[in-house]
Design a protein around this motif. Structure first.
Motif, PDB file in Angstrom:
ATOM      1  N   ARG A 191       0.823  -1.216   0.000  1.00 50.25           N
ATOM      2  CA  ARG A 191       0.000   0.000   0.000  1.00 50.25           C
ATOM      3  C   ARG A 191       0.854   1.262   0.000  1.00 50.25           C
ATOM      4  N   ARG A 192       1.950   1.247   0.768  1.00 48.25           N
ATOM      5  CA  ARG A 192       2.833   2.415   0.830  1.00 48.25           C
ATOM      6  C   ARG A 192       3.469   2.688  -0.525  1.00 48.25           C
ATOM      7  N   ILE A 193       3.997   1.655  -1.153  1.00 53.09           N
ATOM      8  CA  ILE A 193       4.634   1.807  -2.463  1.00 53.09           C
ATOM      9  C   ILE A 193       3.609   2.259  -3.493  1.00 53.09           C
ATOM     10  N   LEU A 194       2.430   1.647  -3.498  1.00 50.56           N
ATOM     11  CA  LEU A 194       1.378   2.019  -4.442  1.00 50.56           C
ATOM     12  C   LEU A 194       0.993   3.484  -4.276  1.00 50.56           C
ATOM     13  N   GLY A 195       0.849   3.935  -3.049  1.00 56.67           N
ATOM     14  CA  GLY A 195       0.517   5.338  -2.793  1.00 56.67           C
ATOM     15  C   GLY A 195       1.593   6.292  -3.286  1.00 56.67           C
ATOM     16  N   GLU A 196       2.857   5.951  -3.040  1.00 59.28           N
ATOM     17  CA  GLU A 196       3.964   6.798  -3.485  1.00 59.28           C
ATOM     18  C   GLU A 196       3.994   6.920  -5.003  1.00 59.28           C
ATOM     19  N   VAL A 197       3.864   5.796  -5.684  1.00 57.26           N
ATOM     20  CA  VAL A 197       3.930   5.800  -7.152  1.00 57.26           C
ATOM     21  C   VAL A 197       2.721   6.524  -7.736  1.00 57.26           C
ATOM     22  N   ARG A 198       1.537   6.286  -7.195  1.00 55.14           N
ATOM     23  CA  ARG A 198       0.338   6.968  -7.704  1.00 55.14           C
ATOM     24  C   ARG A 198       0.432   8.477  -7.526  1.00 55.14           C
ATOM     25  N   ARG A 199       0.996   8.930  -6.407  1.00 53.88           N
ATOM     26  CA  ARG A 199       1.155  10.378  -6.196  1.00 53.88           C
ATOM     27  C   ARG A 199       2.060  11.005  -7.252  1.00 53.88           C
ATOM     28  N   ARG A 200       3.077  10.274  -7.686  1.00 51.06           N
ATOM     29  CA  ARG A 200       3.976  10.804  -8.720  1.00 51.06           C
ATOM     30  C   ARG A 200       3.246  11.035 -10.037  1.00 51.06           C
ATOM     31  N   TYR A 201       2.276  10.195 -10.344  1.00 52.97           N
ATOM     32  CA  TYR A 201       1.551  10.290 -11.616  1.00 52.97           C
ATOM     33  C   TYR A 201       0.217  11.027 -11.490  1.00 52.97           C
ATOM     34  N   ASP A 202      -0.128  11.482 -10.309  1.00 53.59           N
ATOM     35  CA  ASP A 202      -1.448  12.052 -10.037  1.00 53.59           C
ATOM     36  C   ASP A 202      -1.770  13.245 -10.937  1.00 53.59           C
ATOM     37  N   VAL A 203      -0.891  14.205 -11.023  1.00 50.20           N
ATOM     38  CA  VAL A 203      -1.153  15.414 -11.818  1.00 50.20           C
ATOM     39  C   VAL A 203      -1.317  15.060 -13.293  1.00 50.20           C
ATOM     40  N   GLU A 204      -0.428  14.214 -13.785  1.00 44.80           N
ATOM     41  CA  GLU A 204      -0.495  13.813 -15.194  1.00 44.80           C
ATOM     42  C   GLU A 204      -1.785  13.049 -15.492  1.00 44.80           C
ATOM     43  N   LYS A 205      -2.215  12.190 -14.561  1.00 42.12           N
ATOM     44  CA  LYS A 205      -3.435  11.410 -14.780  1.00 42.12           C
ATOM     45  C   LYS A 205      -4.682  12.290 -14.827  1.00 42.12           C
ATOM     46  N   ARG A 206      -4.703  13.355 -14.018  1.00 38.90           N
ATOM     47  CA  ARG A 206      -5.885  14.225 -14.014  1.00 38.90           C
ATOM     48  C   ARG A 206      -6.071  14.953 -15.340  1.00 38.90           C
ATOM     49  N   LYS A 207      -5.002  15.207 -16.052  1.00 35.83           N
ATOM     50  CA  LYS A 207      -5.071  15.945 -17.320  1.00 35.83           C
ATOM     51  C   LYS A 207      -5.127  15.019 -18.533  1.00 35.83           C
ATOM     52  N   ALA A 208      -4.994  13.721 -18.320  1.00 32.76           N
ATOM     53  CA  ALA A 208      -4.853  12.781 -19.435  1.00 32.76           C
ATOM     54  C   ALA A 208      -6.195  12.278 -19.953  1.00 32.76           C
ATOM     55  N   SER A 209      -6.156  11.805 -21.192  1.00 32.42           N
ATOM     56  CA  SER A 209      -7.332  11.164 -21.785  1.00 32.42           C
ATOM     57  C   SER A 209      -7.520   9.786 -21.162  1.00 32.42           C
ATOM     58  N   LEU A 210      -8.639   9.141 -21.498  1.00 35.52           N
ATOM     59  CA  LEU A 210      -8.934   7.823 -20.945  1.00 35.52           C
ATOM     60  C   LEU A 210      -7.818   6.830 -21.249  1.00 35.52           C
ATOM     61  N   ARG A 241      -4.712   7.363 -22.073  1.00 32.26           N
ATOM     62  CA  ARG A 241      -3.470   7.748 -21.396  1.00 32.26           C
ATOM     63  C   ARG A 241      -3.549   7.382 -19.899  1.00 32.26           C
ATOM     64  N   ARG A 242      -4.708   7.582 -19.267  1.00 32.49           N
ATOM     65  CA  ARG A 242      -4.874   7.210 -17.866  1.00 32.49           C
ATOM     66  C   ARG A 242      -4.707   5.703 -17.673  1.00 32.49           C
ATOM     67  N   LEU A 243      -5.261   4.933 -18.605  1.00 25.74           N
ATOM     68  CA  LEU A 243      -5.091   3.481 -18.541  1.00 25.74           C
ATOM     69  C   LEU A 243      -3.616   3.092 -18.670  1.00 25.74           C
ATOM     70  N   TRP A 244      -2.922   3.747 -19.597  1.00 25.37           N
ATOM     71  CA  TRP A 244      -1.496   3.479 -19.778  1.00 25.37           C
ATOM     72  C   TRP A 244      -0.700   3.859 -18.519  1.00 25.37           C
ATOM     73  N   LEU A 245      -1.052   4.992 -17.926  1.00 26.16           N
ATOM     74  CA  LEU A 245      -0.363   5.420 -16.712  1.00 26.16           C
ATOM     75  C   LEU A 245      -0.631   4.456 -15.560  1.00 26.16           C
ATOM     76  N   GLU A 246      -1.835   3.946 -15.450  1.00 29.09           N
ATOM     77  CA  GLU A 246      -2.145   2.960 -14.406  1.00 29.09           C
ATOM     78  C   GLU A 246      -1.341   1.682 -14.623  1.00 29.09           C
ATOM     79  N   PHE A 247      -1.179   1.287 -15.880  1.00 28.81           N
ATOM     80  CA  PHE A 247      -0.345   0.137 -16.200  1.00 28.81           C
ATOM     81  C   PHE A 247       1.092   0.380 -15.741  1.00 28.81           C
ATOM     82  N   LYS A 248       1.621   1.580 -16.008  1.00 30.06           N
ATOM     83  CA  LYS A 248       2.975   1.927 -15.589  1.00 30.06           C
ATOM     84  C   LYS A 248       3.107   1.918 -14.069  1.00 30.06           C
ATOM     85  N   VAL A 249       2.089   2.434 -13.389  1.00 27.67           N
ATOM     86  CA  VAL A 249       2.099   2.455 -11.925  1.00 27.67           C
ATOM     87  C   VAL A 249       2.198   1.030 -11.392  1.00 27.67           C
ATOM     88  N   ARG A 250       1.355   0.162 -11.880  1.00 27.69           N
ATOM     89  CA  ARG A 250       1.337  -1.222 -11.399  1.00 27.69           C
ATOM     90  C   ARG A 250       2.640  -1.955 -11.718  1.00 27.69           C
TER      91      ARG A 250
END
Length: 79
Positions: A27-46, A48-57
Protein backbone atom coordinates in the motif's frame (compact mmCIF):
# COMPACT_ATOMS: atom_id res chain seq x y z
CA UNK A 1 29.03 -26.29 22.53
CA UNK A 2 27.74 -23.31 20.57
CA UNK A 3 26.74 -24.70 17.20
CA UNK A 4 24.72 -22.70 14.65
CA UNK A 5 22.68 -24.68 12.20
CA UNK A 6 20.37 -23.48 9.50
CA UNK A 7 18.01 -25.02 7.03
CA UNK A 8 16.35 -23.91 3.81
CA UNK A 9 12.60 -23.73 4.17
CA UNK A 10 9.91 -23.97 1.51
CA UNK A 11 7.69 -21.31 3.01
CA UNK A 12 10.48 -18.79 3.57
CA UNK A 13 8.98 -16.27 1.14
CA UNK A 14 5.69 -16.39 3.04
CA UNK A 15 7.49 -15.94 6.36
CA UNK A 16 9.33 -12.92 4.93
CA UNK A 17 6.07 -11.36 3.74
CA UNK A 18 4.50 -11.87 7.14
CA UNK A 19 7.51 -10.52 9.02
CA UNK A 20 7.76 -7.37 6.92
CA UNK A 21 3.98 -6.84 6.67
CA UNK A 22 3.67 -7.27 2.89
CA UNK A 23 0.25 -5.61 2.55
CA UNK A 24 1.40 -2.48 4.36
CA UNK A 25 4.54 -2.21 2.22
CA UNK A 26 2.48 -2.74 -0.95
CA UNK A 27 0.00 0.00 0.00
CA UNK A 28 2.83 2.41 0.83
CA UNK A 29 4.63 1.81 -2.46
CA UNK A 30 1.38 2.02 -4.44
CA UNK A 31 0.52 5.34 -2.79
CA UNK A 32 3.96 6.80 -3.48
CA UNK A 33 3.93 5.80 -7.15
CA UNK A 34 0.34 6.97 -7.70
CA UNK A 35 1.15 10.38 -6.20
CA UNK A 36 3.98 10.80 -8.72
CA UNK A 37 1.55 10.29 -11.62
CA UNK A 38 -1.45 12.05 -10.04
CA UNK A 39 -1.15 15.41 -11.82
CA UNK A 40 -0.50 13.81 -15.19
CA UNK A 41 -3.43 11.41 -14.78
CA UNK A 42 -5.89 14.23 -14.01
CA UNK A 43 -5.07 15.95 -17.32
CA UNK A 44 -4.85 12.78 -19.43
CA UNK A 45 -7.33 11.16 -21.79
CA UNK A 46 -8.93 7.82 -20.94
CA UNK A 47 -6.36 5.79 -22.89
CA UNK A 48 -3.47 7.75 -21.40
CA UNK A 49 -4.87 7.21 -17.87
CA UNK A 50 -5.09 3.48 -18.54
CA UNK A 51 -1.50 3.48 -19.78
CA UNK A 52 -0.36 5.42 -16.71
CA UNK A 53 -2.14 2.96 -14.41
CA UNK A 54 -0.34 0.14 -16.20
CA UNK A 55 2.98 1.93 -15.59
CA UNK A 56 2.10 2.46 -11.92
CA UNK A 57 1.34 -1.22 -11.40
CA UNK A 58 4.50 -2.25 -13.24
CA UNK A 59 6.62 0.02 -11.01
CA UNK A 60 4.92 -1.28 -7.87
CA UNK A 61 5.51 -4.86 -8.97
CA UNK A 62 9.21 -4.13 -9.60
CA UNK A 63 9.62 -2.53 -6.17
CA UNK A 64 7.87 -5.43 -4.45
CA UNK A 65 10.13 -7.91 -6.23
CA UNK A 66 13.13 -6.01 -4.87
CA UNK A 67 11.76 -6.01 -1.33
CA UNK A 68 10.40 -9.59 -1.49
CA UNK A 69 12.45 -11.53 -4.08
CA UNK A 70 10.36 -14.44 -5.37
CA UNK A 71 13.25 -16.76 -6.30
CA UNK A 72 15.46 -16.13 -3.28
CA UNK A 73 16.58 -18.91 -1.00
CA UNK A 74 15.34 -18.47 2.53
CA UNK A 75 17.49 -19.74 5.34
CA UNK A 76 16.04 -20.16 8.80
CA UNK A 77 18.17 -20.87 11.86
CA UNK A 78 17.23 -24.05 13.69
CA UNK A 79 16.89 -24.15 17.44
Amino acid sequence: MNQHESKIVADGAQRLREAKDYSLVKRRILGEVRRRYDVEKRKASLWRRLWLEFKVRREVSAELKKAFPPAALHVVPTK
